[in-house]
Structures are given as C-alpha cells and as structure tokens.
Design an enzyme around this catalytic site. Sequence first.
Site, PDB file in Angstrom:
ATOM      1  N   SER A  13       0.855  -1.191   0.000  1.00  0.00           N
ATOM      2  CA  SER A  13       0.000   0.000   0.000  1.00  0.00           C
ATOM      3  C   SER A  13       0.892   1.243   0.000  1.00  0.00           C
ATOM      4  CB  SER A  13      -0.925  -0.017   1.213  1.00  0.00           C
ATOM      5  OG  SER A  13      -0.147  -0.069   2.379  1.00  0.00           O
ATOM      6  N   ASP A 146      -5.783  -8.692  -1.117  1.00  0.00           N
ATOM      7  CA  ASP A 146      -6.506  -8.527   0.153  1.00  0.00           C
ATOM      8  C   ASP A 146      -7.880  -9.190   0.030  1.00  0.00           C
ATOM      9  OD1 ASP A 146      -4.483  -6.831   0.840  1.00  0.00           O
ATOM     10  OD2 ASP A 146      -5.665  -4.983   0.700  1.00  0.00           O
ATOM     11  N   GLU A 148     -10.558  -8.198   1.574  1.00  0.00           N
ATOM     12  CA  GLU A 148     -11.577  -7.140   1.556  1.00  0.00           C
ATOM     13  C   GLU A 148     -11.887  -6.593   0.171  1.00  0.00           C
ATOM     14  OE1 GLU A 148      -9.108  -7.152   3.738  1.00  0.00           O
ATOM     15  OE2 GLU A 148      -9.767  -6.456   5.717  1.00  0.00           O
ATOM     16  N   CYS A 376      -9.939  25.874  12.412  1.00  0.00           N
ATOM     17  CA  CYS A 376     -10.924  25.121  13.192  1.00  0.00           C
ATOM     18  C   CYS A 376     -10.494  25.045  14.667  1.00  0.00           C
ATOM     19  CB  CYS A 376     -11.158  23.750  12.579  1.00  0.00           C
ATOM     20  SG  CYS A 376     -12.762  23.101  13.053  1.00  0.00           S
ATOM     21  N   LEU A 377      -9.864  23.939  15.110  1.00  0.00           N
ATOM     22  CA  LEU A 377      -9.358  23.918  16.482  1.00  0.00           C
ATOM     23  C   LEU A 377      -8.387  25.077  16.697  1.00  0.00           C
ATOM     24  CD1 LEU A 377      -9.138  22.405  19.232  1.00  0.00           C
ATOM     25  CD2 LEU A 377      -7.189  21.182  18.260  1.00  0.00           C
ATOM     26  N   GLU A 400     -14.893  20.825  25.451  1.00  0.00           N
ATOM     27  CA  GLU A 400     -14.389  19.555  24.896  1.00  0.00           C
ATOM     28  C   GLU A 400     -13.258  19.009  25.782  1.00  0.00           C
ATOM     29  OE1 GLU A 400     -12.836  19.824  20.852  1.00  0.00           O
ATOM     30  OE2 GLU A 400     -12.464  17.660  20.762  1.00  0.00           O
ATOM     31  N   HIS A 502     -12.526  24.996   7.414  1.00  0.00           N
ATOM     32  CA  HIS A 502     -11.309  24.342   6.893  1.00  0.00           C
ATOM     33  C   HIS A 502     -11.004  24.831   5.476  1.00  0.00           C
ATOM     34  CE1 HIS A 502     -10.681  21.345  10.085  1.00  0.00           C
ATOM     35  NE2 HIS A 502     -12.000  21.309  10.177  1.00  0.00           N
ATOM     36  N   GLU A 504      -8.390  24.668   3.961  1.00  0.00           N
ATOM     37  CA  GLU A 504      -7.442  23.766   3.274  1.00  0.00           C
ATOM     38  C   GLU A 504      -8.142  22.808   2.313  1.00  0.00           C
ATOM     39  OE1 GLU A 504      -8.210  23.644   6.484  1.00  0.00           O
ATOM     40  OE2 GLU A 504      -8.159  21.609   7.302  1.00  0.00           O
TER      41      GLU A 504
HETATM   42  N1  GLN Z   1     -12.525  19.380  18.171  1.00  0.00           N
HETATM   43  C1  GLN Z   1     -13.051  20.642  17.732  1.00  0.00           C
HETATM   44  C2  GLN Z   1     -14.556  20.571  17.491  1.00  0.00           C
HETATM   45  O1  GLN Z   1     -15.107  19.493  17.341  1.00  0.00           O
HETATM   46  C3  GLN Z   1     -12.346  21.121  16.470  1.00  0.00           C
HETATM   47  C4  GLN Z   1     -12.593  20.222  15.309  1.00  0.00           C
HETATM   48  C5  GLN Z   1     -11.662  20.483  14.156  1.00  0.00           C
HETATM   49  O2  GLN Z   1     -10.634  21.142  14.316  1.00  0.00           O
HETATM   50  N2  GLN Z   1     -11.996  19.975  12.989  1.00  0.00           N
HETATM   51  O3  GLN Z   1     -15.193  21.603  17.406  1.00  0.00           O
END
Ligand code: GLN
Length: 540
Positions: A13, A146, A148, A376-377, A400, A502, A504
């Site tokens: 892989s 494999d 699968e 995000c985070l 969280e 995001h 990205e």
């Molecule tokens: N853990 C955080 C949340 O659920 C950020 C998630 C993330 O960065 N994609 O909001």
Amino acid sequence: MTKYIFVTGGVVSSLGKGISASSIGKLLQARGLSVAMLKCDPYINVDPGTMNPFQHGEVYVTEDGAETDLDLGHYERFLNKDMHHTNNFTAGKVYEAVIARERRGDFLGTTVQVIPHITDEIKSRYRSVSKGADVVLIEIGGTVGDIESLPFLEAARQMGLEAGKDNVLFIHVTLIPYIRASEELKTKPTQHSVGKLREIGINPDIIICRAEKPISNEMKAKLSLFCSVPKESVIEAPDVESIYEVPLIFHRQGLDEQIMMLLRLRTQQKDLDSWSAVVHRLKNPKNEVTVALAGKYTDYKDAYKSVNESLIHGGIANEAKIHIRFLDTTSPDIQSQLENVHGILVPGGFGDRGIEGKIKAAQLAREAKIPYFGLCLGLQIAIIEFARNVLKLSAAHSTEFDPKTRYPVIDLLPEQKNVKEMGASMRLGIYECALKKGSLAHKAYGQNAVNERHRHRYEVNNKFRKLLEDSGLMVTGIHAPKNLVEIVELRNHPWFLAVQFHPEFKSRPERPHPLFADFIAATVERAHGSQSPRKMPTHV
Ligand code: GLN
C-alpha cells in the site's frame, strides 16, 4: 458511451495510487474530456469520519458535507473540480444499503449473497457517477490479494465483461523494489501481483511502476513479457520532488496517448500549459520560509495532507519554498522549537493531547507578532489563549477538554448536546460566512461573503463575545443565520487570523486559497522584509 478506467494497486500500500489516478484524470481532462473520479474503500466503516487519522490519514470534507477518503483531496486539487458524497464509498456503505433492502423485503425468497447482490450494488455505484462523464476513473483501495477488496475487483471484472473491451481499462500501480545489496530492481513482486489479478479474471492493460531508480529498457521489456502488456504500456513512476510533476512525467511517456488509443477516444485538445506553469513556479522559488505546524500527529504527515498542500499552494502564489516544521506540542518547551520560524499554523484536531502546547504557540505568535493562522481547532485555541492571557480568565477552556470549566469560551450548541450517534453528526460541509469590510479576510478574499467547509462540533460561545471584542479580538466573519463566529483577527498584529472552517479543503495548485496565499505573503514579509511578493491571482 462512458468509458471506465479501474486503477488497482499491487505489492504494497501507500504507492501513491491516488496521485496516479489523479494524474491520469488530469491528463484526460487536459485532452478536453469530462472526467468523473470515484474512490472505493474496502473497509467496513460507513465513512472514514469515525476513524483515527493516524491510521488512515486526514478525513477530507466535500462541499456537500461528506466525510471522505483523503484521495478525494488529490482529485479536487489535480482536476480543479469539486467532488461530492457520491465520489467515495466504502464496503460498509455497500453492505448497509444491501442489508437495508433485505430488511425491507426487496429480495424476498432469495438468499442474499456477495455475488450477485453485493457486486450489483457496487456496480450500480460505479455507474452512478457516469452522468455527463466521458470517462469514469475508479480507484480501488487496498492491495490486490486482500480479502476485503475482492468484491470490488469482481464487480470491476464484470463491468469489463458487460461494457466490452474498448470501454473498460485496467491500470495496475505496482512497486519495483530496489535491492541495495545487489544494486538491482526486482520485477518478481509485480509478476506475482499481476498473477493475482489474473486469478480474479482481470488482465491489466497498463502497468504503472513505482521505483526509486530508473527502469531500464530491458526491464520494461521483461515486465511487458511477464505481465502481458505492450512495452509502451509499462509506465515508470519515479520518486519526484513534487507530486504535481507526476502528470507531466506520465504525459512524456505517452500514457494519455495509450489510454486514448486503448479506449478508442479521439479529441483535439491538448492543454497542460497552466499545469506546467504551476510546476515551473513551484520549482523556481524566489524566497524560502519556515512555517511551524502545531498539530498532534508529528510522525504521520498524511494526517495534515490538505494543510501541507495548501501551504505549498500559498508558496506557489508567492514564489516561495515552504519548509514545514512539525512542532512537538506535548513538549513543555515550545519557544525553542519556534526559532527561525516565520509563521505558526494550528490545524484542526480532536482530543486534548498537546492542547497546552498549542495554546502556548498561539500566545507566542500573538506576543512576538509572528504570523498566526488557526484552522478550526486553531481558532478555538486562539480564543482560549486570548481569554486566559488577555482577559485574565485563567481557567478559560473549551468544554471539549474541560467540561466543568468556569469560563467555557468554546462550547457545544444545544443541538450538539443531544447528539447520540457520532457518525456524520458534526457541523459538516459548506456554510456561508459574511466578511467584515476592511478586515484581513475581506481584503484577501476580495468578496463580501464566502462559502467554506466545516467539520466540528464546538463553537465560540457568544456569551463571551463582547468581552473578547472589547479587548481587541475582532470577529471579522460570521455565519449570520445562526450568528456563529467564523473568523477572528487581532488588532495591532501583522497577521493573526483564525477560522472556524477548513479552508485547506478548497485550495488548489492552480487556484491557491486566498487565506493561505495571504498567510504565506505575511511569512515572506517576516522572513525577507517588506519587499512586496509577486502574487498570482487567487479566488474561492
Ligand atoms: N474538536 C473541535 C470541534 O469538534 C475542532 C474540530 C476540528 O478542528 N476539525 O469543534
């Protein structure tokens, strides 16, 4: 009539099957064909959303909110085209659909079996993306041999039989290992893997050989003979500096020509100019910068695939070579790891490992005026840091990581508090974000509103918003229908911007994401002074 190309993998892989499939897609697209891409994953999870990125790489989110395999990211980046939930399915999804129909009584009186019921379901999914496509390119995950992947290969074999020789093509991506002691490349594993394919009833038409040394003509002749493909259909895939060179390398060996001939396709168009220009910019940088990536998975780069690629795209926009330094966020010493760093990026993440290190990185970026980009985070981290160190709410946290915190600056919305099933239940896919005029974000995008992709449960707690804003944290993007914070920036800082979404997932080499392009411009400025870097146009 739609043509189908199946891409399988042999020997081991991680051969870059996704890159090969994307490169073939790009070449056919450059020939003026409309290409649809499909990735099949033979595992039982219904989608990769519940899997650990450490095992399977990043979870890639599409416009319509599907949590998919990271290869869809390659498809989007190479083909410069949006994918949707139909472009990826797993064995789990296939079984889920067949079992639901069995319970409904659709197969009353019959024994439900892998052949034909599972294979029929797989075939119908192979065909489901064919609308408007000249060619459907189907990448079958896993390695031939494999257990699968057998039903997927069997369904592919049946497609070959049903659609006919000129309409279905099998491309096998395989490894030619180099044995250092004897200084030789070895074809035997490939012969075995092609043998395995033949046992299933599939004769590959083209072999793509991954090898770390050039493959000689004699070796190509040998592979051609043993694998029973013409010599022109033995294609070399050497290790390359940048994955974006692969379409050009394949093109030089006539791979697209071969495919067109074998599938009896004829077009006039041939345009790889824009792609070649991207590769040229990439290989001829004028500046170099180092970006610190404050994540959790320092040893497994695929966990941040799209972030890495987007930084490279930001580099393409600014003619800058990007060095990415993965920080160890679990270490108590973050500062020394930031030496000679020109920008800090905190990517998305789940779980509390390395959280304090990430908060420290955000603090150092704010105080030392190092460009900071939070994803995000990374936005949630910036808010926690600001609340703790500027508002002096030292116990501030996200629920969280500390469900009982006195200052829950990041929290769940009521609808997320009642979620019982973890699969596909986050805020997912695109949401509109209105931008504040004059902000960094507004200038970078050059638009008043944008749509960006989400994947998270937690949000900025609006109860703290006024307090944060009164102390210099600016909210420059909101999702107005629910009044949710989407972008924050800092006053009196050269470039401090964090987003709840995001970006990205929307950056492409031919169309770098404006926020990544702007972030890299800020890092170039930090590294090389204020000569204004020459940028290429970006848009979302
Ligand atoms: N853990 C955080 C949340 O659920 C950020 C998630 C993330 O960065 N994609 O909001």
